[in-house]
Scaffold this active site. Structure first.
Site, PDB file in Angstrom:
ATOM      1  N   CYS A  55       0.738  -1.131  -0.010  1.00 49.59           N
ATOM      2  CA  CYS A  55       0.014  -0.083   0.082  1.00 49.59           C
ATOM      3  C   CYS A  55       1.087   1.198  -0.024  1.00 49.59           C
ATOM      4  O   CYS A  55       2.151   1.080   0.034  1.00 49.59           O
ATOM      5  CB  CYS A  55      -0.768   0.008   1.149  1.00 49.59           C
ATOM      6  SG  CYS A  55      -2.109  -1.364   1.341  1.00 49.59           S
ATOM      7  N   LYS A  56       0.221   2.215  -0.162  1.00 55.92           N
ATOM      8  CA  LYS A  56       1.010   3.612  -0.073  1.00 55.92           C
ATOM      9  C   LYS A  56       1.501   4.071   1.161  1.00 55.92           C
ATOM     10  O   LYS A  56       2.203   4.830   1.625  1.00 55.92           O
ATOM     11  CB  LYS A  56      -0.009   4.676  -0.465  1.00 55.92           C
ATOM     12  CG  LYS A  56      -0.378   4.316  -1.913  1.00 55.92           C
ATOM     13  CD  LYS A  56      -1.430   5.844  -2.636  1.00 55.92           C
ATOM     14  CE  LYS A  56      -1.766   5.702  -3.830  1.00 55.92           C
ATOM     15  NZ  LYS A  56      -2.702   6.526  -4.301  1.00 55.92           N
TER      16      LYS A  56
END
Length: 177
Positions: A135-136
């Site tokens: 994920c970011k």
């Protein structure tokens, strides 16, 4: 895998996330955080100290980075009515998990502390994170959250739980590795 420098750069944020999401489940009593801080040790080492109380049981624990094993390390001291306990089994407030805990000198503080042995930590965490969505969110925080769930306070006292929602900001932002 993370490095000592990555640990140092992220320990304050991790502790903040961990404390905001630490829960005590399956009991009628609550816990309180008595103290917590992050401290620099020598030139390149940092550790966090957290003290929590559940009824008459006080759990002091540190999280630091062990260079030999290349992983975070949990050390703790237990006090029942201010009497130092040399084993989690000596207290009667919380159920004890199956994680092996031994009395060792703290690798930074050089005093006797209970320690979750780190010998298989690196392989276990890498295995757990191998197929997780990327994920970011900060991957070091993700690593530390996974580590704490497996080798932190919940591994010794399973009534404690940490379930931060940091992994998925939204489904579209994540990709399987």
């Amino acid at each position: 895998m993370i490095t000592n420098q990555q640990f140092n750069d992220n320990i304050e944020e991790f502790i903040s996330i961990m404390l905001a999401n630490l829960k005590l489940k399956g009991t009628d009593f609550e816990f309180s955080v008595n103290n917590n801080y992050v401290n620099k040790w020598n030139i390149d080492k940092m550790y966090s100290f957290v003290s929590v109380s559940v009824k008459q049981l006080r759990i002091d624990f540190t999280i630091s980075f062990d260079d030999l094993y290349g992983v975070p390390l949990l050390n703790m001291r237990l006090y029942d009515n201010d009497t130092f306990l040399t084993s989690p089994m000596a207290q009667r407030t919380l159920a004890v998990g199956i994680c092996r805990v031994d009395l060792h000198n703290h690798h930074l503080l050089q005093q006797p502390w209970l320690q979750v042995h780190p010998c298989e930590t690196l392989q276990t965490i890498d295995s757990h994170l191998k197929n997780t969505p990327t994920c970011k969110y900060n991957s070091v925080i993700q690593y530390l959250c996974c580590w704490f769930g497996l080798y932190g306070l919940p591994s010794i006292f399973p009534q404690f739980s940490v379930r931060p929602n940091i992994y998925i900001n939204n489904v579209q932002s994540c990709k399987i590795k």
